[in-house]
Motif scaffolding. Structure first.
Motif, PDB file in Angstrom:
ATOM      1  N   MET A   1      75.907  28.969   7.122  1.00 15.81           N
ATOM      2  CA  MET A   1      74.652  28.245   7.197  1.00 15.81           C
ATOM      3  C   MET A   1      74.297  28.069   8.679  1.00 15.81           C
ATOM      4  O   MET A   1      75.140  27.700   9.480  1.00 15.81           O
ATOM      5  CB  MET A   1      74.796  26.887   6.506  1.00 15.81           C
ATOM      6  N   PHE A   2      73.071  28.381   9.014  1.00  9.83           N
ATOM      7  CA  PHE A   2      72.619  28.289  10.396  1.00  9.83           C
ATOM      8  C   PHE A   2      71.570  27.186  10.517  1.00  9.83           C
ATOM      9  O   PHE A   2      70.604  27.171   9.746  1.00  9.83           O
ATOM     10  CB  PHE A   2      71.992  29.612  10.847  1.00  9.83           C
ATOM     11  N   HIS A   3      71.758  26.277  11.485  1.00 11.93           N
ATOM     12  CA  HIS A   3      70.771  25.226  11.739  1.00 11.93           C
ATOM     13  C   HIS A   3      69.692  25.784  12.658  1.00 11.93           C
ATOM     14  O   HIS A   3      69.978  26.508  13.621  1.00 11.93           O
ATOM     15  CB  HIS A   3      71.431  23.997  12.356  1.00 11.93           C
ATOM     16  N   LEU A   4      68.455  25.445  12.381  1.00 14.23           N
ATOM     17  CA  LEU A   4      67.325  25.980  13.127  1.00 14.23           C
ATOM     18  C   LEU A   4      67.389  25.624  14.608  1.00 14.23           C
ATOM     19  O   LEU A   4      67.039  26.433  15.465  1.00 14.23           O
ATOM     20  CB  LEU A   4      66.010  25.504  12.514  1.00 14.23           C
ATOM     21  N   LEU A   5      67.840  24.419  14.918  1.00 14.23           N
ATOM     22  CA  LEU A   5      67.951  24.003  16.329  1.00 14.23           C
ATOM     23  C   LEU A   5      68.971  24.857  17.084  1.00 14.23           C
ATOM     24  O   LEU A   5      68.748  25.222  18.238  1.00 14.23           O
ATOM     25  CB  LEU A   5      68.313  22.524  16.427  1.00 14.23           C
ATOM     26  N   ASP A   6      70.082  25.182  16.425  1.00 12.70           N
ATOM     27  CA  ASP A   6      71.088  26.030  17.064  1.00 12.70           C
ATOM     28  C   ASP A   6      70.531  27.425  17.341  1.00 12.70           C
ATOM     29  O   ASP A   6      70.818  28.022  18.382  1.00 12.70           O
ATOM     30  CB  ASP A   6      72.337  26.152  16.175  1.00 12.70           C
ATOM     31  N   ILE A   7      69.744  27.945  16.413  1.00 10.28           N
ATOM     32  CA  ILE A   7      69.163  29.282  16.581  1.00 10.28           C
ATOM     33  C   ILE A   7      68.199  29.284  17.764  1.00 10.28           C
ATOM     34  O   ILE A   7      68.191  30.211  18.576  1.00 10.28           O
ATOM     35  CB  ILE A   7      68.446  29.727  15.292  1.00 10.28           C
ATOM     36  N   LYS A   8      67.371  28.221  17.874  1.00 11.21           N
ATOM     37  CA  LYS A   8      66.398  28.135  18.978  1.00 11.21           C
ATOM     38  C   LYS A   8      67.093  28.016  20.337  1.00 11.21           C
ATOM     39  O   LYS A   8      66.572  28.495  21.340  1.00 11.21           O
ATOM     40  CB  LYS A   8      65.470  26.935  18.771  1.00 11.21           C
ATOM     41  N   LYS A   9      68.264  27.378  20.389  1.00 11.94           N
ATOM     42  CA  LYS A   9      68.994  27.175  21.642  1.00 11.94           C
ATOM     43  C   LYS A   9      69.506  28.500  22.226  1.00 11.94           C
ATOM     44  O   LYS A   9      69.573  28.652  23.430  1.00 11.94           O
ATOM     45  CB  LYS A   9      70.191  26.250  21.423  1.00 11.94           C
ATOM     46  N   HIS A  10      69.879  29.424  21.376  1.00 10.57           N
ATOM     47  CA  HIS A  10      70.456  30.692  21.833  1.00 10.57           C
ATOM     48  C   HIS A  10      69.337  31.721  21.990  1.00 10.57           C
ATOM     49  O   HIS A  10      68.783  32.220  21.017  1.00 10.57           O
ATOM     50  CB  HIS A  10      71.496  31.200  20.826  1.00 10.57           C
ATOM     51  N   GLU A  11      69.023  32.023  23.236  1.00 13.94           N
ATOM     52  CA  GLU A  11      67.897  32.900  23.551  1.00 13.94           C
ATOM     53  C   GLU A  11      68.064  34.307  22.961  1.00 13.94           C
ATOM     54  O   GLU A  11      67.118  34.895  22.463  1.00 13.94           O
ATOM     55  CB  GLU A  11      67.734  32.991  25.068  1.00 13.94           C
ATOM     56  N   GLY A  12      69.252  34.845  22.989  1.00 13.32           N
ATOM     57  CA  GLY A  12      69.502  36.185  22.451  1.00 13.32           C
ATOM     58  C   GLY A  12      69.844  36.179  20.970  1.00 13.32           C
ATOM     59  O   GLY A  12      70.095  37.222  20.382  1.00 13.32           O
ATOM     60  N   GLY A  13      69.846  35.024  20.381  1.00 11.53           N
ATOM     61  CA  GLY A  13      70.207  34.905  18.968  1.00 11.53           C
ATOM     62  C   GLY A  13      71.689  34.644  18.794  1.00 11.53           C
ATOM     63  O   GLY A  13      72.443  34.579  19.758  1.00 11.53           O
ATOM     64  N   ILE A  14      72.080  34.500  17.570  1.00 10.57           N
ATOM     65  CA  ILE A  14      73.475  34.239  17.227  1.00 10.57           C
ATOM     66  C   ILE A  14      74.003  35.447  16.465  1.00 10.57           C
ATOM     67  O   ILE A  14      73.475  35.801  15.408  1.00 10.57           O
ATOM     68  CB  ILE A  14      73.613  32.967  16.360  1.00 10.57           C
ATOM     69  N   SER A  15      75.029  36.083  17.003  1.00 11.89           N
ATOM     70  CA  SER A  15      75.670  37.203  16.326  1.00 11.89           C
ATOM     71  C   SER A  15      76.800  36.676  15.460  1.00 11.89           C
ATOM     72  O   SER A  15      77.440  35.672  15.794  1.00 11.89           O
ATOM     73  CB  SER A  15      76.216  38.211  17.330  1.00 11.89           C
ATOM     74  N   PHE A  16      77.049  37.355  14.365  1.00 10.44           N
ATOM     75  CA  PHE A  16      78.124  36.926  13.475  1.00 10.44           C
ATOM     76  C   PHE A  16      78.770  38.137  12.815  1.00 10.44           C
ATOM     77  O   PHE A  16      78.160  39.174  12.627  1.00 10.44           O
ATOM     78  CB  PHE A  16      77.614  35.935  12.414  1.00 10.44           C
ATOM     79  N   GLU A  17      80.051  37.978  12.509  1.00 12.87           N
ATOM     80  CA  GLU A  17      80.827  38.953  11.746  1.00 12.87           C
ATOM     81  C   GLU A  17      81.792  38.134  10.906  1.00 12.87           C
ATOM     82  O   GLU A  17      82.669  37.453  11.434  1.00 12.87           O
ATOM     83  CB  GLU A  17      81.575  39.902  12.678  1.00 12.87           C
ATOM     84  N   GLN A  18      81.588  38.195   9.587  1.00 10.52           N
ATOM     85  CA  GLN A  18      82.363  37.333   8.696  1.00 10.52           C
ATOM     86  C   GLN A  18      82.746  38.081   7.425  1.00 10.52           C
ATOM     87  O   GLN A  18      82.081  39.038   7.031  1.00 10.52           O
ATOM     88  CB  GLN A  18      81.539  36.110   8.281  1.00 10.52           C
TER      89      GLN A  18
END
Length: 177
Positions: A1-18
Motif C-alpha cells: 500500500m502506497f500513501h499519496l504523500l510518500d509518493i509526492k515526496k519522492h521526485e523520481g517515484g518509488i521503485s519496488f520489487e516484492q
C-alpha cells in the motif's frame, strides 16, 4: 500500500520489487482458481501533474480447471500493468480522462498494490484453458444426441443443412446421362 504523500515526496517515484502472497484475496474473489503461488512484482509508482502513475511487471503461476474436463491445469503468465490514478478533489478538472476510462479515481489517501494485482490477474484469466492431453487431442466431448463443436464445424454443418433444404437439390444429377 502506497500513501499519496510518500509518493509526492519522492521526485523520481518509488521503485519496488516484492513477492506477495495473494492466495487468500484471489480465492475469495474467484471460485475458479484452484491454487496460486506468491506473485513477483517489479515496478515503480510516481506523481506527475496531478496524476499517480503505477507501472509494474507481474509474474504469477495459477492452477485453474480445464475448460473441457475440469482437470487441474498449471498456468504461468506474465503481465505488464500500467494504471493511472487521480485524487477525488482533482477529478472535476480532469473529467474527460475519467469519462474515457483512462484514469481511476482514488477514494482514500492510499493506492493498494494488492488490489491492483488481484484485479489484473482476474481480468487476464483465459476463457479456454486445456491440459496438455486435451491440446494434442482435438476430439471434443459428446454424449447421447449431443456433441460440442468448434465454430468452424458449426458453420460447415449449417452450410450442409442449407444445401439439403434447397428445393432444387432434388434436380441434382437429373441431366448427367
Amino acid at each position: 500500500m502506497f500513501h499519496l504523500l510518500d509518493i509526492k515526496k519522492h521526485e523520481g517515484g518509488i521503485s519496488f520489487e516484492q513477492v506477495i502472497d495473494i492466495k487468500e484475496h484471489l480465492m475469495a474473489r474467484s471460485d475458479d482458481i484452484i491454487d496460486v503461488d506468491p506473485v513477483k512484482v517489479v515496478g515503480n509508482i510516481s506523481f506527475d501533474s496531478g496524476l499517480y502513475l503505477l507501472n509494474y511487471d507481474l509474474s504469477y503461476h495459477l492452477v485453474l480447471p480445464s475448460s473441457r474436463s475440469m482437470e487441474p491445469v498449471s498456468y504461468q503468465h506474465q503481465l505488464f500493468i500500467s494504471e493511472v490514478f487521480i485524487e477525488e478533489k482533482d477529478a472535476i478538472a480532469k473529467k474527460d480522462l475519467i469519462d474515457d476510462d483512462l484514469v481511476l479515481v482514488l477514494e482514500g489517501d492510499t493506492i493498494n498494490l494488492v488490489e491492483s494485482i488481484v484485479d489484473n490477474i482476474l481480468l487476464a484469466i483465459p476463457l479456454r484453458i486445456l491440459t496438455e492431453e486435451e491440446l494434442q487431442n482435438e476430439e471434443l466431448p459428446s454424449g447421447n444426441s449431443w456433441s460440442v463443436m468448434t465454430e468452424e464445424q458449426y458453420q460447415a454443418l449449417q452450410e450442409e443443412k442449407k444445401a439439403e433444404n434447397n428445393p432444387f437439390s432434388a434436380l441434382n444429377g437429373l441431366f448427367e446421362d
